[in-house]
Design a protein around this motif. Structure first.
Motif, PDB file in Angstrom:
ATOM      1  N   SER A  26       0.832  -1.201   0.000  1.00  0.00           N
ATOM      2  CA  SER A  26       0.000   0.000   0.000  1.00  0.00           C
ATOM      3  C   SER A  26       0.865   1.249   0.000  1.00  0.00           C
ATOM      4  N   LEU A  27       1.943   1.208   0.775  1.00  0.00           N
ATOM      5  CA  LEU A  27       2.849   2.352   0.865  1.00  0.00           C
ATOM      6  C   LEU A  27       3.485   2.641  -0.488  1.00  0.00           C
ATOM      7  N   VAL A  28       3.997   1.593  -1.134  1.00  0.00           N
ATOM      8  CA  VAL A  28       4.633   1.764  -2.437  1.00  0.00           C
ATOM      9  C   VAL A  28       3.620   2.221  -3.484  1.00  0.00           C
ATOM     10  N   ALA A  29       2.393   1.668  -3.382  1.00  0.00           N
ATOM     11  CA  ALA A  29       1.349   2.034  -4.339  1.00  0.00           C
ATOM     12  C   ALA A  29       0.987   3.502  -4.251  1.00  0.00           C
ATOM     13  N   VAL A  30       1.199   4.115  -3.097  1.00  0.00           N
ATOM     14  CA  VAL A  30       0.942   5.545  -2.927  1.00  0.00           C
ATOM     15  C   VAL A  30       2.149   6.368  -3.367  1.00  0.00           C
ATOM     16  N   VAL A  31       3.355   5.894  -3.051  1.00  0.00           N
ATOM     17  CA  VAL A  31       4.581   6.636  -3.351  1.00  0.00           C
ATOM     18  C   VAL A  31       4.716   6.895  -4.851  1.00  0.00           C
ATOM     19  N   VAL A  32       4.496   5.864  -5.652  1.00  0.00           N
ATOM     20  CA  VAL A  32       4.772   5.969  -7.095  1.00  0.00           C
ATOM     21  C   VAL A  32       3.888   7.010  -7.790  1.00  0.00           C
ATOM     22  N   PRO A  33       2.542   6.965  -7.642  1.00  0.00           N
ATOM     23  CA  PRO A  33       1.736   7.990  -8.346  1.00  0.00           C
ATOM     24  C   PRO A  33       1.950   9.399  -7.836  1.00  0.00           C
ATOM     25  N   VAL A  34       2.210   9.563  -6.528  1.00  0.00           N
ATOM     26  CA  VAL A  34       2.461  10.909  -6.010  1.00  0.00           C
ATOM     27  C   VAL A  34       3.747  11.474  -6.616  1.00  0.00           C
ATOM     28  N   ALA A  35       4.804  10.664  -6.627  1.00  0.00           N
ATOM     29  CA  ALA A  35       6.065  11.109  -7.230  1.00  0.00           C
ATOM     30  C   ALA A  35       5.882  11.397  -8.719  1.00  0.00           C
ATOM     31  N   ALA A  36       5.093  10.551  -9.403  1.00  0.00           N
ATOM     32  CA  ALA A  36       4.857  10.752 -10.836  1.00  0.00           C
ATOM     33  C   ALA A  36       4.112  12.059 -11.093  1.00  0.00           C
ATOM     34  N   MET A  37       3.147  12.393 -10.233  1.00  0.00           N
ATOM     35  CA  MET A  37       2.411  13.642 -10.394  1.00  0.00           C
ATOM     36  C   MET A  37       3.338  14.843 -10.272  1.00  0.00           C
ATOM     37  N   VAL A  38       4.226  14.808  -9.287  1.00  0.00           N
ATOM     38  CA  VAL A  38       5.178  15.908  -9.106  1.00  0.00           C
ATOM     39  C   VAL A  38       6.063  16.060 -10.340  1.00  0.00           C
ATOM     40  N   ILE A  39       6.577  14.934 -10.839  1.00  0.00           N
ATOM     41  CA  ILE A  39       7.504  14.967 -11.970  1.00  0.00           C
ATOM     42  C   ILE A  39       6.794  15.422 -13.238  1.00  0.00           C
ATOM     43  N   LEU A  40       5.606  14.876 -13.503  1.00  0.00           N
ATOM     44  CA  LEU A  40       4.885  15.222 -14.732  1.00  0.00           C
ATOM     45  C   LEU A  40       4.496  16.695 -14.765  1.00  0.00           C
ATOM     46  N   LEU A  41       3.978  17.204 -13.651  1.00  0.00           N
ATOM     47  CA  LEU A  41       3.613  18.619 -13.623  1.00  0.00           C
ATOM     48  C   LEU A  41       4.844  19.506 -13.764  1.00  0.00           C
ATOM     49  N   SER A  42       5.971  19.082 -13.198  1.00  0.00           N
ATOM     50  CA  SER A  42       7.210  19.864 -13.318  1.00  0.00           C
ATOM     51  C   SER A  42       7.710  19.883 -14.756  1.00  0.00           C
ATOM     52  N   VAL A  43       7.545  18.762 -15.465  1.00  0.00           N
ATOM     53  CA  VAL A  43       7.947  18.718 -16.878  1.00  0.00           C
ATOM     54  C   VAL A  43       7.086  19.676 -17.705  1.00  0.00           C
ATOM     55  N   ILE A 341      13.921  13.954  -7.642  1.00  0.00           N
ATOM     56  CA  ILE A 341      14.178  13.622  -9.054  1.00  0.00           C
ATOM     57  C   ILE A 341      14.088  14.874  -9.928  1.00  0.00           C
ATOM     58  N   THR A 342      13.106  15.711  -9.649  1.00  0.00           N
ATOM     59  CA  THR A 342      12.945  16.942 -10.433  1.00  0.00           C
ATOM     60  C   THR A 342      14.142  17.870 -10.261  1.00  0.00           C
ATOM     61  N   LEU A 343      14.582  18.057  -9.021  1.00  0.00           N
ATOM     62  CA  LEU A 343      15.737  18.927  -8.779  1.00  0.00           C
ATOM     63  C   LEU A 343      17.009  18.351  -9.400  1.00  0.00           C
ATOM     64  N   ALA A 344      17.143  17.022  -9.346  1.00  0.00           N
ATOM     65  CA  ALA A 344      18.320  16.385  -9.960  1.00  0.00           C
ATOM     66  C   ALA A 344      18.327  16.620 -11.467  1.00  0.00           C
ATOM     67  N   PRO A 364      13.322  19.926 -19.960  1.00  0.00           N
ATOM     68  CA  PRO A 364      13.146  21.059 -19.035  1.00  0.00           C
ATOM     69  C   PRO A 364      12.170  20.700 -17.920  1.00  0.00           C
ATOM     70  N   VAL A 365      12.513  21.038 -16.693  1.00  0.00           N
ATOM     71  CA  VAL A 365      11.620  20.840 -15.549  1.00  0.00           C
ATOM     72  C   VAL A 365      11.642  22.099 -14.686  1.00  0.00           C
ATOM     73  N   GLU A 366      10.542  22.335 -14.009  1.00  0.00           N
ATOM     74  CA  GLU A 366      10.450  23.493 -13.120  1.00  0.00           C
ATOM     75  C   GLU A 366       9.456  23.192 -11.999  1.00  0.00           C
ATOM     76  N   LEU A 367       9.948  23.207 -10.772  1.00  0.00           N
ATOM     77  CA  LEU A 367       9.081  22.993  -9.619  1.00  0.00           C
ATOM     78  C   LEU A 367       8.298  24.262  -9.307  1.00  0.00           C
ATOM     79  N   GLN A 368       7.014  24.096  -9.023  1.00  0.00           N
ATOM     80  CA  GLN A 368       6.179  25.219  -8.599  1.00  0.00           C
ATOM     81  C   GLN A 368       5.477  24.853  -7.302  1.00  0.00           C
TER      82      GLN A 368
END
Length: 400
Positions: A26-43, A341-344, A364-368
């Motif tokens: 359950s923990l991993v299942a939550v980690v992956v989509p949350v991280a993906a959302m951050v990365i995709l929106l930053s892209v 990952i985004t900052l890297a 190109p990525v940009e955190l907001q």
């Protein structure tokens, strides 16, 4: 008190190891989509910023036009514009269709004639690929080409020779011999620039003086371009200009000029967000299984709590918080992983653009901050909903 019980149930040893396995999944299942959302929106933010930067090379912060054109040397008009707070530079521009000819090659382009202040308004020098942006040296007028235009003309060196520039100008065009109405001038090429594929293959710059001769516009300009200070609101400066200049002049912001394109990019970004949210909701359903297993695991403790005066709502609150804790830990890890990952990528550029056919080498990525807040709020709402679903019926069933 309920949070203390929830934390204790989460960290205590389980009698069945399968519960630990389900909780980990359950923990991993939550980690992956949350991280993906951050990365995709930053892209998407990165690409949007890239496009905005590219438009800055073609379109000024503010454009001022008038019916019938503007006199390029109208000093009272320039003083009115310069009197507005936030205006840093003003440039007069003529832009028309022209035909470039070099040896046996012909290319139709959008030719923009600009004055000496143009480089203060539009950062063309930053995108110069060969040569320089000195299109006006004393009395010498020169030509700057998009890389694609230079390639189509067959110009492989700046010293290859002059380019003939043709325009219909302002003369009347005869139906029998229209070429007699064409104006032409030979210009030396000072350099090339690369912005994007569209402008690289269809855009060229020369001096305002040369453009006026070629187009037959004398001392006229199609528009005045305005550079706004970094700390100033473009919209506020535009409102000041409208008040000062009156209804005779049209004041257009770059954002308004390309409003349709920016809107499409925003719609695409949030479409991806909602697709990722659907994945997150589906992944979060695994928390239901974990909470149900914990409810069954802690049946004896529930009976003890009921015997000392606790009610169903109190016990339900414990397991709702249990689900929130599981989701919260997974969400926090996902946010950290996504941001890391985004900052890297932003600083080291591990992921490269394919084929090398782009203006930039790395994705190109940009955190907001707003994106992170939206993801956090939506995730909390999903976790709360899932926890309520898991506990709404199971508490009563366990009692029976």
């Amino acid at each position: 008190m309920q949070w203390r019980f929830a934390l204790r149930y989460l960290t205590s040893r389980k009698s069945h190891s399968v519960i630990n396995i389900i909780a980990t999944v359950s923990l991993v299942a939550v980690v992956v989509p949350v991280a993906a959302m951050v990365i995709l929106l930053s892209v998407f933010n990165g690409f949007e910023s890239l496009v905005r930067d590219l438009y800055k090379v073609v379109d000024a912060d503010i454009e001022i036009t008038a019916q019938g054109g503007i006199r390029a040397t109208d000093e009272p008009l320039r003083q009115k514009i310069a009197s507005c707070e936030g205006v840093e530079a003003i440039s007069a521009v003529v832009e028309r269709q022209a035909l470039l000819s070099y040896r046996d090659n012909r290319v139709a382009v959008r030719l923009r004639g600009v004055d000496a202040e143009y480089r203060k308004v539009v950062p063309i020098e930053a995108y110069t690929s060969v040569g320089n942006a000195e299109i006006e040296l004393g009395e010498l007028d020169r030509l700057m080409l998009g890389e694609g235009v230079a390639y189509e003309l067959g110009m492989y060196a700046m010293a290859a020779g002059d380019v003939d520039v043709y325009s219909l100008g302002g003369g009347a065009v005869g139906s029998i011999m229209p070429l007699f109405a064409m104006r032409s001038e030979s210009l030396d090429v000072c350099g090339t620039f690369v912005i994007d594929q569209q402008h690289a293959t269809s855009f060229a710059l020369t001096s305002l003086r040369a453009a006026n001769r070629i187009f037959g516009t004398e001392d006229r300009a199609d528009m005045l371009l305005v550079k706004v200070g970094e700390e100033m609101s473009h919209r506020r400066v535009a409102e000041q200009l409208r008040e000062v200049l009156g209804e005779k002049y049209t004041v257009t912001l770059r954002e308004d000029k390309n409003a349709g394109f920016y809107a499409i990019m925003r719609y695409e970004k949030w479409a991806i967000f909602f697709v990722s949210l659907l994945v997150l909701v589906i992944a979060s359903l695994s928390i239901i299984g974990t909470v149900i297993m914990l409810i069954i695991e802690k049946r004896d403790e529930q009976q003890t709590l009921l015997s000392i005066g606790a009610d169903n709502s109190f016990i339900r609150g414990i397991f709702v918080r249990e689900g929130l804790l599981i989701a919260g830990v997974g969400g926090a890890i996902g946010l950290v992983v996504g941001v890391a990952i985004t900052l890297a990528q932003q600083h080291f550029g591990f992921v490269k653009m394919p084929n090398g056919n782009f203006l930039i080498e790395n994705y190109p990525v940009e955190l907001q901050g707003l994106d992170l807040v939206v993801i956090f709020v939506v995730f909390v709402a999903v976790a709360l909903g899932v926890s309520l679903v898991a506990t709404s019926t199971m508490i009563k069933r366990v009692e029976r």
